[in-house]
Design an enzyme around this catalytic site. Structure first.
Site, PDB file in Angstrom:
ATOM      1  N   ASP A   1      -2.041  -6.818  -5.006  1.00  0.00           N
ATOM      2  CA  ASP A   1      -3.257  -6.791  -4.193  1.00  0.00           C
ATOM      3  C   ASP A   1      -3.048  -7.755  -3.027  1.00  0.00           C
ATOM      4  OD1 ASP A   1      -5.744  -7.145  -3.066  1.00  0.00           O
ATOM      5  OD2 ASP A   1      -6.794  -7.437  -4.972  1.00  0.00           O
TER       6      ASP A   1
ATOM      7  N   TYR B   1     -13.190  -1.673  10.479  1.00  0.00           N
ATOM      8  CA  TYR B   1     -11.832  -1.115  10.585  1.00  0.00           C
ATOM      9  C   TYR B   1     -11.264  -1.398  11.973  1.00  0.00           C
ATOM     10  CZ  TYR B   1      -8.017   2.273  10.182  1.00  0.00           C
ATOM     11  OH  TYR B   1      -6.771   2.867  10.143  1.00  0.00           O
TER      12      TYR B   1
ATOM     13  N   GLY C   1       0.815  -1.220   0.000  1.00  0.00           N
ATOM     14  CA  GLY C   1       0.000   0.000   0.000  1.00  0.00           C
ATOM     15  C   GLY C   1       0.837   1.253   0.000  1.00  0.00           C
TER      16      GLY C   1
HETATM   17  P1  NAP Z   1      -4.075   5.494   2.327  1.00  0.00           P
HETATM   18  O1  NAP Z   1      -3.478   6.659   1.640  1.00  0.00           O
HETATM   19  O2  NAP Z   1      -5.463   5.150   1.975  1.00  0.00           O
HETATM   20  O3  NAP Z   1      -3.104   4.264   2.135  1.00  0.00           O
HETATM   21  C1  NAP Z   1      -3.527   2.943   2.114  1.00  0.00           C
HETATM   22  C2  NAP Z   1      -2.908   2.288   0.924  1.00  0.00           C
HETATM   23  O4  NAP Z   1      -3.276   0.909   0.925  1.00  0.00           O
HETATM   24  C3  NAP Z   1      -3.441   2.903  -0.383  1.00  0.00           C
HETATM   25  O5  NAP Z   1      -2.362   3.178  -1.248  1.00  0.00           O
HETATM   26  C4  NAP Z   1      -4.321   1.793  -0.915  1.00  0.00           C
HETATM   27  O6  NAP Z   1      -4.390   1.702  -2.297  1.00  0.00           O
HETATM   28  C5  NAP Z   1      -3.621   0.569  -0.393  1.00  0.00           C
HETATM   29  N1  NAP Z   1      -4.489  -0.597  -0.485  1.00  0.00           N
HETATM   30  C6  NAP Z   1      -5.802  -0.700  -0.180  1.00  0.00           C
HETATM   31  N2  NAP Z   1      -6.243  -1.934  -0.447  1.00  0.00           N
HETATM   32  C7  NAP Z   1      -5.191  -2.626  -0.930  1.00  0.00           C
HETATM   33  C8  NAP Z   1      -5.015  -3.953  -1.397  1.00  0.00           C
HETATM   34  N3  NAP Z   1      -6.022  -4.841  -1.427  1.00  0.00           N
HETATM   35  N4  NAP Z   1      -3.783  -4.325  -1.827  1.00  0.00           N
HETATM   36  C9  NAP Z   1      -2.760  -3.445  -1.816  1.00  0.00           C
HETATM   37  N5  NAP Z   1      -2.867  -2.175  -1.416  1.00  0.00           N
HETATM   38  C10 NAP Z   1      -4.074  -1.771  -0.970  1.00  0.00           C
HETATM   39  O7  NAP Z   1      -4.037   5.730   3.907  1.00  0.00           O
HETATM   40  P2  NAP Z   1      -2.865   6.171   4.911  1.00  0.00           P
HETATM   41  O8  NAP Z   1      -3.441   7.251   5.736  1.00  0.00           O
HETATM   42  O9  NAP Z   1      -1.574   6.360   4.226  1.00  0.00           O
HETATM   43  O10 NAP Z   1      -2.812   4.860   5.824  1.00  0.00           O
HETATM   44  C11 NAP Z   1      -1.857   3.829   5.643  1.00  0.00           C
HETATM   45  C12 NAP Z   1      -2.063   2.757   6.681  1.00  0.00           C
HETATM   46  O11 NAP Z   1      -1.960   3.343   7.984  1.00  0.00           O
HETATM   47  C13 NAP Z   1      -3.426   2.084   6.636  1.00  0.00           C
HETATM   48  O12 NAP Z   1      -3.308   0.726   6.955  1.00  0.00           O
HETATM   49  C14 NAP Z   1      -4.203   2.817   7.711  1.00  0.00           C
HETATM   50  O13 NAP Z   1      -5.230   2.026   8.248  1.00  0.00           O
HETATM   51  C15 NAP Z   1      -3.100   3.052   8.736  1.00  0.00           C
HETATM   52  N6  NAP Z   1      -3.395   4.167   9.620  1.00  0.00           N
HETATM   53  C16 NAP Z   1      -3.502   5.434   9.127  1.00  0.00           C
HETATM   54  C17 NAP Z   1      -3.805   6.473   9.991  1.00  0.00           C
HETATM   55  C18 NAP Z   1      -3.926   7.890   9.525  1.00  0.00           C
HETATM   56  O14 NAP Z   1      -4.389   8.736  10.296  1.00  0.00           O
HETATM   57  N7  NAP Z   1      -3.518   8.217   8.301  1.00  0.00           N
HETATM   58  C19 NAP Z   1      -3.999   6.219  11.353  1.00  0.00           C
HETATM   59  C20 NAP Z   1      -3.870   4.919  11.815  1.00  0.00           C
HETATM   60  C21 NAP Z   1      -3.558   3.898  10.939  1.00  0.00           C
HETATM   61  P3  NAP Z   1      -5.523   2.445  -3.204  1.00  0.00           P
HETATM   62  O15 NAP Z   1      -4.739   3.483  -3.900  1.00  0.00           O
HETATM   63  O16 NAP Z   1      -6.023   1.409  -4.075  1.00  0.00           O
HETATM   64  O17 NAP Z   1      -6.580   3.025  -2.318  1.00  0.00           O
END
Ligand code: NAP
Length: 275
Positions: free
Chosen positions: A87, A180, A12
């Protein structure tokens, strides 16, 4: 260059936390495979993606898809890097990608399970089973699939670092996000169970529990909600992706070899009671 000679896989990683983590691992000396559902070269079907994830459809085809460009940036640091579509819910594809990384960059020593979906927000009566199960399938089973694919390599070499990006909501609960919250709590159970199993093989497994981090995805939230989040965070701000990646780099390194089964919050204090 604490990670020189190591090969890392980040899931991701096209944007957000995953992108920042991939760059930080590269800066620390690792060769890095940057993987995501989305890569720049592919013109995705937004309608199909929308059924899977609102965020994927929103970002598809935009300048925020930086899988290939992140790998290119890591190469400019003098490391080897690969950008690959992967994926995490597809175990066969994960196995193939991991084998290709082994051939091109070296066997995976460091796995960062960052891929996640967080767009399923609704009160329980409006939740549906398909989306609940999707949350578990991507966030929890996806991490399991990736760990299973790299485990034999790590076991063989007697060294491995697995870092699962969970969330502080694993512990606090996630309002209107039961899938989630459950998936992120499940990641802690997965972390601790496999930490026990990895301990005899030189493999550490840890979880990082970010608070609210200002990624492109989080910036899509209603500004009023972001203000409320700032107000109830003791540090009165959201975190930055660069405030998560140093911990991941540390956990990936030699010096963190006695840390395993940990679930470490990085929240600006948001996981504590505030009034
Ligand atoms: P994000 O930009 O939505 O990043 C998540 C990434 O995972 C996206 O690039 C998404 O791809 C990818 N993804 C989704 N489904 C997938 C799959 N089946 N196979 C491969 N890749 C996939 O969010 P972020 O804020 O950077 O968060 C990253 C991680 O940190 C997540 O796990 C999130 O739950 C965790 N987190 C974030 C926060 C926060 O405040 N930002 C807080 C706590 C935890 P697409 O481009 O296809 O959507």
């Amino acid at each position: 260059m604490t990670l020189s000679g190591k090969t890392a896989l980040v899931t991701g990683a096209s944007r957000g936390l995953g992108g920042a983590i991939a760059l930080a691992l590269g800066a620390a000396g690792a060769n890095v495979a940057v993987t995501d559902l989305l890569v720049e070269s592919e013109l995705p079907d937004k309608e199909q993606l929308g059924r899977y994830s609102v965020l994927a459809a929103h970002f598809a085809g935009s300048e925020n898809v930086r899988t290939v460009s992140t790998a290119a940036e890591i190469k400019t640091m003098g490391r080897k890097s690969l950008a690959m579509k992967m994926d995490v819910t597809n175990p066969d594809q994960v196995q193939m990608v991991v084998a290709e990384i082994a051939a091109e960059l070296g066997e995976v020593d460091i796995l960062v399970n960052n891929a996640g979906v967080m767009d399923n927000m609704a009160a329980l009566e409006h939740q549906n089973l398909t989306m609940f199960e999707r949350d578990l399938k991507v966030n929890l089973t996806g991490a399991f699939n990736c760990i299973q694919a790299v485990w034999p390599y790590m076991k063989k070499s007697g060294w491995g670092r697995i870092i699962n990006i969970s969330s502080f909501v694993a512990v606090s609960g996630a309002f209107a996000q039961p899938g989630y919250g459950a998936s992120k709590a499940g990641m802690i159970g997965l972390t601790r169970s496999l930490a026990l199993e990895g301990a005899g093989h030189g493999i550490t497994v840890n979880a990082v529990l970010p608070g609210f981090i200002e990624t492109e995805a989080v910036q899509l939230h209603d500004p009023k909600m972001l203000d409320r989040i700032r107000a109830r965070t003791p540090m009165k701000r959201l975190g930055k992706p660069k405030e998560i990646s140093p911990l991941v780099v540390f956990l990936a390194g030699e010096d963190a070899g006695f840390i395993t089964g940990a679930a470490i919050p990085v929240t600006g204090g948001a996981d504590m009671f505030v009034f």
